[in-house]
Design a protein around this motif. Structure first.
Motif, mmCIF file in Angstrom:
data_model
loop_
_atom_site.group_PDB
_atom_site.id
_atom_site.type_symbol
_atom_site.label_atom_id
_atom_site.label_comp_id
_atom_site.label_asym_id
_atom_site.label_seq_id
_atom_site.Cartn_x
_atom_site.Cartn_y
_atom_site.Cartn_z
ATOM 1 N N THR A 181 0.673 -1.621 -0.158
ATOM 2 C CA THR A 181 -0.330 -0.085 0.040
ATOM 3 C C THR A 181 0.632 0.973 -0.021
ATOM 4 N N LYS A 182 2.247 1.012 0.157
ATOM 5 C CA LYS A 182 2.721 2.219 -0.451
ATOM 6 C C LYS A 182 3.183 2.830 -1.725
ATOM 7 N N GLY A 183 2.732 4.799 -2.012
ATOM 8 C CA GLY A 183 2.917 4.940 -2.915
ATOM 9 C C GLY A 183 2.212 4.453 -4.056
ATOM 10 N N ARG A 184 3.028 4.723 -5.277
ATOM 11 C CA ARG A 184 1.990 4.892 -6.078
ATOM 12 C C ARG A 184 2.188 2.251 -6.313
ATOM 13 N N SER A 185 0.891 2.288 -5.235
ATOM 14 C CA SER A 185 1.214 0.431 -6.285
ATOM 15 C C SER A 185 -0.417 0.315 -6.983
#
Length: 342
Positions: A321-325
């Motif tokens: 779920t970090k950044g653009r995932s």
């Protein structure tokens, strides 16, 4: 044996290729699946990664021989009247394992019975039999009509559909994507603009993939060119410059099988969960991809297990779920992609 009849049909199916999280490649295969009583027979074999002998990429003479064999117009390839129903999608070798069955006539009817998993010339039904599958009795006219239609269709030369046209600004990403697609048996060509490509060439493609930087003028011109050529293609908007993710998007776009005959029908990713829907018991793998602040790709497996038919909510760990995932769901014959929504 029950005197009840089962219906017999055929439907296009794929074994989705892809670049796996460990770097291995899984080859793409198009084939005709057997539809028994309205459901793909392969779906009764939970989690089996296999294709029927009626594959689109085998030479025409071999394809015809396989059809004639299923019509019992040739001697059974295995002892005791056994025929290969599904085999290894990578090498089609019996040593890798195959689902076999006895095919025989009963008057004008055709009967498939004694299904088994087989790795040698003879089958051990007690040890490796599929005791919950079959026997199936098919009406001869229906059975022959379905298979003979394949022979009639074989007289026409269909355009190759396992080709993708790649349009984008980042040549390095397109080159890597094309190489990955070719490795898994999907043809790929790169262009900056398809407006001047001859119609005959355009009709050879099954999908067009646009990079994120492609402007609307080029997109509209490309769609217009394909419409003028009378080519029915799927359009893919690349989510991110991550090659395995783009391969999965293209595989999903190339799947033209009817929705009611698909095993994996839904994928959403939001608020730390993935929503997955499957129509039959199958093995499902979820892989998360993301780009960090330096635009480096990170990939990890977040789920790998068997799911029962229905809707499922699967918790995703923080790495997904970090950044653009993005999340890729993969099962036998199907792949779906979803961006993580926050």
């Amino acid at each position: 044996m029950s005197a009840d009849y089962a219906t017999f049909g055929l439907a296009p199916a794929i074994r989705a290729g892809g670049v796996l999280v460990n770097g291995d490649y899984q080859v793409h295969r198009d084939f005709m699946d057997f539809v028994v009583d309205g459901r793909p027979l392969l779906y009764q074999l939970s989690g089996l990664d296999a294709v029927s002998p009626l594959a689109a990429d085998v030479p025409p003479a071999i394809f015809t021989a396989q059809v004639r064999s299923l019509l019992l117009e040739a001697q059974a390839p295995l002892p005791e009247g056994r025929y290969v129903i599904y085999g290894c999608p990578e090498c089609e070798s019996l040593e890798c394992g195959a689902v076999t069955a006895v095919i025989e006539r009963a008057g004008d009817d055709f009967v498939w019975r004694d299904f088994a998993w087989q790795t040698t010339a003879t089958a051990d039904l007690d040890l490796n039999g599929y005791h919950g599958i079959g026997p199936f009795r098919f009406r001869g006219r229906e059975y022959r009509a379905a298979l003979e239609q394949l022979l009639a269709a074989g007289d026409e030369e269909p355009p190759p559909r396992r080709r993708v046209l790649l349009i984008g600004a980042r040549v390095d990403v397109l080159a890597k994507l094309a190489a990955a697609l070719r490795t898994i048996n999907i043809g790929a060509d790169i262009t900056a603009d398809a407006a001047d490509v001859p119609p005959d060439e355009l009709r050879a493609y099954g999908a067009v993939a646009f990079g994120r930087a492609v402007d609307e003028r080029v997109r509209a011109g490309t769609r217009a060119a394909f419409e003028r050529a009378g080519a029915d293609v799927a359009y893919v908007d690349g989510l991110a410059p991550i090659v395995p993710l783009l391969v999965a998007q293209i595989e999903a776009a190339l799947d033209r099988s009817p929705l009611e005959q698909r095993r994996l029908t839904r994928l959403v990713a939001a608020e730390g969960e993935a929503g997955v829907e499957v129509t039959s018991t199958c093995h499902v793998q979820l892989i998360a991809y993301r780009l960090d602040r330096l635009h480096r790709t990170h990939a990890h497996e977040v789920f790998d297990d068997v799911l029962e038919p229905g809707k499922h909510r699967i918790a995703l760990d923080g790495r997904a779920t970090k950044g653009r995932s993005y999340v890729v769901a993969r099962t036998t014959g199907a792949v779906l992609v979803a961006p993580m929504i926050r």
